[in-house]
Design a protein around this motif. Sequence first.
Motif, PDB file in Angstrom:
ATOM      1  N   ASN A  22       8.208   7.534  -4.048  1.00 48.55           N
ATOM      2  CA  ASN A  22       6.659   7.908  -4.780  1.00 48.55           C
ATOM      3  C   ASN A  22       6.548   6.777  -5.855  1.00 48.55           C
ATOM      4  O   ASN A  22       5.665   6.314  -5.910  1.00 48.55           O
ATOM      5  CB  ASN A  22       6.446   9.108  -5.138  1.00 48.55           C
ATOM      6  N   ASP A  25       7.080   0.638  -5.731  1.00 45.97           N
ATOM      7  CA  ASP A  25       6.077  -0.150  -5.122  1.00 45.97           C
ATOM      8  C   ASP A  25       6.604  -0.640  -3.606  1.00 45.97           C
ATOM      9  O   ASP A  25       5.815  -0.949  -2.776  1.00 45.97           O
ATOM     10  CB  ASP A  25       5.287  -1.157  -5.720  1.00 45.97           C
ATOM     11  N   ASP A  28       6.264   1.379   1.641  1.00 45.36           N
ATOM     12  CA  ASP A  28       4.960   1.371   2.040  1.00 45.36           C
ATOM     13  C   ASP A  28       4.646   2.681   2.448  1.00 45.36           C
ATOM     14  O   ASP A  28       5.192   3.227   3.434  1.00 45.36           O
ATOM     15  CB  ASP A  28       5.036   0.396   3.604  1.00 45.36           C
ATOM     16  N   LYS A  29       3.818   3.281   1.728  1.00 43.43           N
ATOM     17  CA  LYS A  29       3.254   4.586   1.928  1.00 43.43           C
ATOM     18  C   LYS A  29       2.539   4.807   3.265  1.00 43.43           C
ATOM     19  O   LYS A  29       2.097   6.090   3.698  1.00 43.43           O
ATOM     20  CB  LYS A  29       2.333   4.783   0.701  1.00 43.43           C
ATOM     21  N   SER A  30       2.182   3.652   3.993  1.00 42.39           N
ATOM     22  CA  SER A  30       1.290   3.888   5.253  1.00 42.39           C
ATOM     23  C   SER A  30       2.360   4.145   6.456  1.00 42.39           C
ATOM     24  O   SER A  30       1.715   4.570   7.636  1.00 42.39           O
ATOM     25  CB  SER A  30       0.504   2.810   5.502  1.00 42.39           C
ATOM     26  N   ILE A  31       3.527   4.173   6.212  1.00 42.32           N
ATOM     27  CA  ILE A  31       4.681   4.367   7.402  1.00 42.32           C
ATOM     28  C   ILE A  31       4.996   5.704   7.178  1.00 42.32           C
ATOM     29  O   ILE A  31       4.858   6.291   6.273  1.00 42.32           O
ATOM     30  CB  ILE A  31       5.627   3.453   7.183  1.00 42.32           C
ATOM     31  N   GLN A  36      10.307   5.835   5.372  1.00 35.85           N
ATOM     32  CA  GLN A  36      10.672   5.579   3.982  1.00 35.85           C
ATOM     33  C   GLN A  36      12.134   6.221   3.464  1.00 35.85           C
ATOM     34  O   GLN A  36      12.607   5.460   2.650  1.00 35.85           O
ATOM     35  CB  GLN A  36       9.531   6.062   3.239  1.00 35.85           C
TER      36      GLN A  36
END
Length: 172
Positions: A22, A25, A28-31, A36
């Motif tokens: 978290n 940066d 990729d928080k969309s995966i 992750q």
Amino acid sequence: MKRLNYKKSERYLFVDGYNIINAWDSFDKSIPLEDQRLQLVDVLSEYAHTVDEKIIVVFDAYMVKKSAGAIYDYKGILVVFTKEFETADHYIERQLSEMKRVKGVRVATSDNIEQQIILSRGGVRLSAREFEVEVELSKQKIFTKQKVLKKKAELTNKIDDEQLNKLKDMNL
């Protein structure tokens, strides 16, 4: 879940997995979260080759119903999934208590309360940002070393055996 055995002669780095994911940066928080997690453990397994610490990355299974927890080895690092109703913070705190002030323990997390507990138990705290910088520097060292080895190999391939033996004799 199996119990970990700690040696006073070894150094340890606990990593609060989701806290790091978290905070950095580079994730990729969309995966999907599983991707992750895999990305983080891959980064940590590479990093483990540059430090003299046993790395233990801890992921919450706090909301996973009936999770008994799990510990497994992944490319030289330990990956821990906590049991149901146990946070990574609680797991790490318990491990620090069991270690009874083993020297050389660091914990990578940006959780402020966790950082205070780490310090009170004799560990060294490492914020997510500090840890990210440390990991990036280790990647640069690996990259630089690979470049040097590649250049050395290219040079070695260009010289004949007689010249190579003369260089070896000169310790170059």
